[in-house]
Design an enzyme around this catalytic site. Structure first.
Site, PDB file in Angstrom:
ATOM      1  N   ARG A   1       0.827  -1.222   0.029  1.00  0.00           N
ATOM      2  CA  ARG A   1       0.027  -0.090  -0.134  1.00  0.00           C
ATOM      3  C   ARG A   1       0.926   1.379   0.067  1.00  0.00           C
ATOM      4  O   ARG A   1       0.277   2.284  -0.432  1.00  0.00           O
ATOM      5  CB  ARG A   1      -0.972  -0.066   1.205  1.00  0.00           C
TER       6      ARG A   1
ATOM      7  N   HIS B   1       9.017 -24.223  13.853  1.00  0.00           N
ATOM      8  CA  HIS B   1      10.527 -24.401  13.653  1.00  0.00           C
ATOM      9  C   HIS B   1      10.867 -25.708  14.387  1.00  0.00           C
ATOM     10  O   HIS B   1      11.360 -26.634  13.692  1.00  0.00           O
ATOM     11  CB  HIS B   1      11.397 -23.132  13.806  1.00  0.00           C
TER      12      HIS B   1
ATOM     13  N   LYS C   1      13.997 -15.983  24.413  1.00  0.00           N
ATOM     14  CA  LYS C   1      14.682 -14.692  23.768  1.00  0.00           C
ATOM     15  C   LYS C   1      15.421 -14.034  24.997  1.00  0.00           C
ATOM     16  O   LYS C   1      15.244 -14.372  26.351  1.00  0.00           O
ATOM     17  CB  LYS C   1      13.674 -13.592  23.298  1.00  0.00           C
TER      18      LYS C   1
ATOM     19  N   GLU D   1      18.195 -17.290  21.752  1.00  0.00           N
ATOM     20  CA  GLU D   1      18.567 -16.128  21.350  1.00  0.00           C
ATOM     21  C   GLU D   1      19.054 -15.147  22.204  1.00  0.00           C
ATOM     22  O   GLU D   1      18.344 -14.968  23.324  1.00  0.00           O
ATOM     23  CB  GLU D   1      17.106 -15.642  20.549  1.00  0.00           C
TER      24      GLU D   1
END
Ligand code: NDP
Ligand code: BG6
Length: 480
Positions: free
Chosen positions: A50, A247, A333, A223
């Site tokens: 857009r 995953h 995380k 992570e």
């Protein structure tokens, strides 16, 4: 060459072209494939979104994340050649007229082709809320009848079993299963692709692959960074929807499936589905949840969020091979390291001839630095007669220094061109995976219990929730 392979006259349309995924992962993969000669001749890449942006701005967006090697004097010329196949069309996602304009634009590019073949590959790099209307508009207004059409769909596909089935059904009204390629980029990673070979091309591994010898299997995605501005999305997902249901579950099914009768996508995925169907839904007692300290400061995250940024889940399989072996899928995380690996821990050697020795392990390091290693106990070298653990390691970079290991998106875009569905998620596979995780997600979301479970806080940069070692020990697993 398989009949379904696309080798010429192709346009990729990237819907959501102005977005983060397109810029960070998709365009660099296109560039790598282009300059290595893996894209059809000719190929055009058309961005659609857009946002009103001019050609130069689009070129800058496409190229901003392409690695620029200082030692390659030909790089600027390669980049210029790549820019020549790029263009951008602005348009909404719900207005058929805008898609008809897009179609006219594609036809103008196709008028340069020699021959009548025209192939179009549509990449939905969009939030999933826009998938159905874009899939419908593409089919009704931009589908070519002069060649092959393919639709690439990104994750997340649904937020639970019911919503996933709805989304799959809605898209299937316009696109056949054969035309649809549902991406799970972990299926494009080198070591994950290597799992079936390691298992089924070596009797030394295939013979040691069951509950008689294996104590537990750990599949870990750690992570060291937090949600980093993605908090708005992440808070509605949480770690299980973000990376575990997809995953890590993919890695799980490749590790645990039976040997396919043939090496074709149907047979491989059939075996994965059978395995997933034999896996019990996650029991809330077999889950550890955590949230890193600092997560609530992400601007997109509500101050009272109970979303888990860490989870360890145990999967148990009701079949002869795996009965009683815990598969521990864990991810978080803001941890102390970025590391993705599979660790198969073998049972202790029978008897105690040499005392208590560490258990043997087979380790597949998925990233960083792809490697496969085996940890064994050996005699301490020299006069010493004690026992020490040692590692036999195959480090991919050292063993294959001249081999280019492609990134996951390069692999998967190439597989789409080849019409190879083995590295994509089939509809029944998706359904079976959601059946394993939907009960625990509904439990965590407070739909099936009250009050909602509160994740344990853990420090940014730590190994995760403090109870992790105890949790793993309950499944006979060692923390590494
Ligand atoms: P973005 O939020 O960056 O969205 C992509 C583009 O879609 C935006 O540039 C915007 O373009 C348009 N858009 C944004 N919000 C909406 C909306 N509510 N309705 C319609 N259009 C919207 O997403 P990402 O690029 O991060 O992700 C795209 C897809 O890929 C998602 O499904 C995501 O889950 C998945 N994914 C993303 C990863 C990543 O690292 N970013 C990794 C793996 C998967 P415009 O306004 O110009 O139309
Ligand atoms: C994405 C998740 O699907 O996978 C991210 O949305 C996660 O949160 C990423 O960081 C991990 O992928 P990779 O390839 O960086 O390990």
């Amino acid at each position: 060459m398989p009949e379904s392979q696309i080798t010429k006259n192709t346009i990729f349309v990237v819907a959501g072209a102005s977005g983060d995924l397109a810029k960070k992962l998709v365009y660099p993969a296109f560039f790598s494939l282009f300059h290595r000669g893996y894209l059809p001749q000719p190929t055009y890449i058309v961005g659609y979104a857009r946002s009103i942006i001019d050609h130069e701005t689009f070129l800058n967006q496409v190229t901003e994340n392409i690695p620029k090697p200082a030692d390659d004097p030909t790089f600027p010329a390669k980049l210029e050649r790549f820019k020549a196949i790029l263009s951008y069309q602005a348009g909404s996602y719900d207005d058929p007229a805008k898609f008809q304009e897009l179609n006219i634009y594609l036809e103008s590019l196709e008028s340069n082709y020699s021959g009548s073949e025209r192939n179009r590959i549509f990449y939905l790099a969009l939030p999933s809320t826009a998938f159905v209307q874009v899939a419908e508009n593409l089919k009704k207004n931009v589908y070519t009848s002069h060649g092959t059409n393919r639709l690439i769909v990104e994750k997340p596909i649904g937020s639970d079993l019911e919503s996933a089935l709805e989304l799959v059904h809605a898209i299937s009204q316009y696109w056949t299963e054969d035309e649809t390629f549902r991406i799970d980029h972990y299926l494009g990673k080198e070591i994950i692709k290597a799992i079936p070979v390691l298992r089924f091309a070596n009797s030394v591994t295939s013979g040691f692959w069951d509950s008689k010898l294996i104590s537990n299997v750990q599949i870990t995605l750690n992570e060291s960074f937090g949600t980093e501005g993605r908090g708005g999305y992440y808070d509605t997902a949480g770690v299980i929807r973000d990376v575990i249901q997809n995953h890590l579950c993919q890695v799980f099914s490749l590790l645990a499936m039976e040997r396919p009768s043939q090496l074709n996508p149907t047979e491989i995925i059939n075996e994965k589905v059978k395995l997933l169907q034999a896996t019990q839904p996650v029991n809330p007692e077999n889950v550890l949840l955590g949230q890193y300290i600092g997560y609530l400061d992400d601007p997109g995250v509500p101050k009272d969020s109970l979303t888990a940024t860490y989870a360890a889940n145990v999967l148990l399989i009701n079949n002869d091979r795996w009965y009683g072996v815990p598969f521990i899928l864990r991810s978080g995380k803001a941890l102390n390291e970025t590391l993705v690996e599979v660790r198969i821990q073998y049972k202790d050697a029978p008897g105690s001839l040499f005392g208590n020795n560490p258990r043997s392990e087979l380790i597949m390091r998925i990233q960083p630095n792809e490697a496969i290693s085996i940890k064994l106990n050996i005699k301490s070298p020299g006069f010493d007669s004690g026992v020490v653990p040692a590692e036999l390691k195959l480090n991919y970079k050292a063993a294959f220094p001249d081999v280019f290991i492609p990134g996951a998106y390069e692999v998967l875009i190439r597989d789409v061109l080849n019409g190879d569905h083995a590295t994509f998620v089939r509809n029944d596979e998706l359904e079976a995976a959601w059946k394993i995780f939907t009960p625990i997600l509904h439990y965590i979301d407070g739909k099936t219990n009250d009050p909602r479970p509160v994740p344990t806080k853990y420090e940014f940069g730590s190994q995760g929730p403090p109870e992790l070692a105890e949790f793993l020990a309950a499944f006979d697993a060692t923390r590494v």
